[in-house]
Design an enzyme around this catalytic site. Structure first.
Site, mmCIF file in Angstrom:
data_model
loop_
_atom_site.group_PDB
_atom_site.id
_atom_site.type_symbol
_atom_site.label_atom_id
_atom_site.label_comp_id
_atom_site.label_asym_id
_atom_site.label_seq_id
_atom_site.Cartn_x
_atom_site.Cartn_y
_atom_site.Cartn_z
ATOM 1 N N LYS A 71 0.803 -1.236 0.000
ATOM 2 C CA LYS A 71 0.000 0.000 0.000
ATOM 3 C C LYS A 71 0.836 1.286 0.000
ATOM 4 O O LYS A 71 0.421 2.287 -0.553
ATOM 5 C CB LYS A 71 -0.912 0.032 1.226
ATOM 6 C CG LYS A 71 -2.049 -0.962 1.188
ATOM 7 C CD LYS A 71 -2.899 -0.784 2.441
ATOM 8 C CE LYS A 71 -4.069 -1.730 2.452
ATOM 9 N NZ LYS A 71 -5.042 -1.422 3.484
ATOM 10 N N ASP A 107 -10.089 3.073 2.948
ATOM 11 C CA ASP A 107 -10.193 2.348 4.224
ATOM 12 C C ASP A 107 -10.851 3.188 5.313
ATOM 13 O O ASP A 107 -11.733 2.716 6.037
ATOM 14 C CB ASP A 107 -8.798 1.921 4.716
ATOM 15 C CG ASP A 107 -8.220 0.775 3.903
ATOM 16 O OD1 ASP A 107 -9.003 -0.049 3.401
ATOM 17 O OD2 ASP A 107 -6.983 0.705 3.777
#
Ligand code: ATR
Length: 288
Positions: A71, A107
């Site tokens: 990520k 997220d």
């Protein structure tokens, strides 16, 4: 599922990638919405992330999710990254916009959407305690701060990491009262009684192993929610203990679905059929 010459391809890059529930979630949603698209897992080692990012353009993938441990690493290889993803320091969603790769982080907003959907919780003017100071904590803190949280205490095993995080976020959200703490019960006891939300973002509790040790007895039964971002198992040892103390709980399934729904919308322009997805994933996780 019928694959044709016109089928568009989405996917997920991870290392490992075999554990992910995202293909099940997105393929179920793509099929339910009647879209000619498919979502595939790609095992990408950290050494290959640059080539894999270039590959999104080379083979014209429509978009991908990025998961652990890629990520952060993927960011230099994208054409644009949203301010929110830059603050978080991680991208979990890439959209291939006519050959331009745009990185998002869904997220945090997935997490707050889940709290809203399941418990009607909004962070505005609330006192929050976040356990952990890693990537997941950063995403969640960014979204809670954006929603207008009043006070955030970041408690971490490595205090210095929490101190740096609090310093950085204070500069970004000047009105936010954010501070660091270590994870000792003696220190937590000062912050927990007024907390409206206590979130475990550490890796403790994954696969049912371990739990953050907090003094549950000082947590308000009336005003607090105890939340865990782990979804496997759905009921972590941390949440089990909270229930024993009769404190309201919130598990990690909602964050998984809601972050997926935001990414799905970015890629397809359509809404994820959430009821179907919740049912599918609950069934898969054994609580259907
Ligand atoms: P993620 O991206 O999932 O947040 P991460 O960035 O590696 O993963 O962060 C993991 C978090 O879990 C960190 O806050 C870490 O604490 P440290 O900064 O002290 O390493 C926390 N963590 C992991 N194992 C832990 C343990 N056994 N006890 C307490 N905290 C733990």
């Amino acid at each position: 599922m019928k694959i044709t010459g016109r089928t568009k391809i989405l996917g997920i890059f991870g290392y490992p990638v075999s554990h992910t529930l995202s293909p099940l979630m997105h393929n179920t949603a793509l099929e339910a919405n009647g879209l000619d698209m498919v979502y595939l897992p790609f095992e990408v080692s950290p050494d290959s992330i640059q080539a894999a990012a270039a590959g999104i353009k080379a083979i014209n993938l429509s978009g991908v999710n990025i998961t652990i441990p890629l990520k952060e690493m993927v960011m230099p290889f994208l054409d644009e990254v949203t301010d929110e993803a830059r603050l978080i320091g991680a991208v979990n969603t890439v959209v291939n916009c006519s050959g331009k790769l745009i990185g998002y982080n869904t997220d945090g907003c997935g997490y707050t959407a889940s709290l809203k959907r399941e418990l009607g919780f909004n962070a505005k003017e609330k006192n929050l305690v976040i356990l952990g100071a890693g990537g997941a904590a950063r995403a969640i803190i960014a979204a809670l701060a954006k929603e207008g949280a009043k006070n955030i205490v970041v408690a971490n095993r490595t205090l210095q990491k929490a101190v740096s995080l609090a310093y950085e976020f204070k500069r970004y959200f000047p009105n936010l009262d954010i501070s660091a703490s270590n994870m000792d019960k003696g220190d937590l006891i000062k912050h927990l009684p007024k907390a409206n939300l206590i979130v475990n973002t550490t890796s403790l509790g994954m696969d049912g192993r371990g739990e953050p040790e907090i003094p549950f007895e000082v947590v308000s039964k009336r005003h607090a929610i105890i939340s865990d971002i782990v979804y496997k198992p759905l009921q972590t040892p941390f949440l089990k203990k909270a229930e024993w103390y009769k404190i309201k709980t919130h598990n990690g399934l909602g964050m998984l679905v809601e972050q997926g729904a935001v990414s799905f919308k970015l890629w397809t322009g359509t809404d994820m059929p959430k009821e179907i997805i919740y049912k599918t994933l609950k069934g898969y996780l054994g609580k259907g």
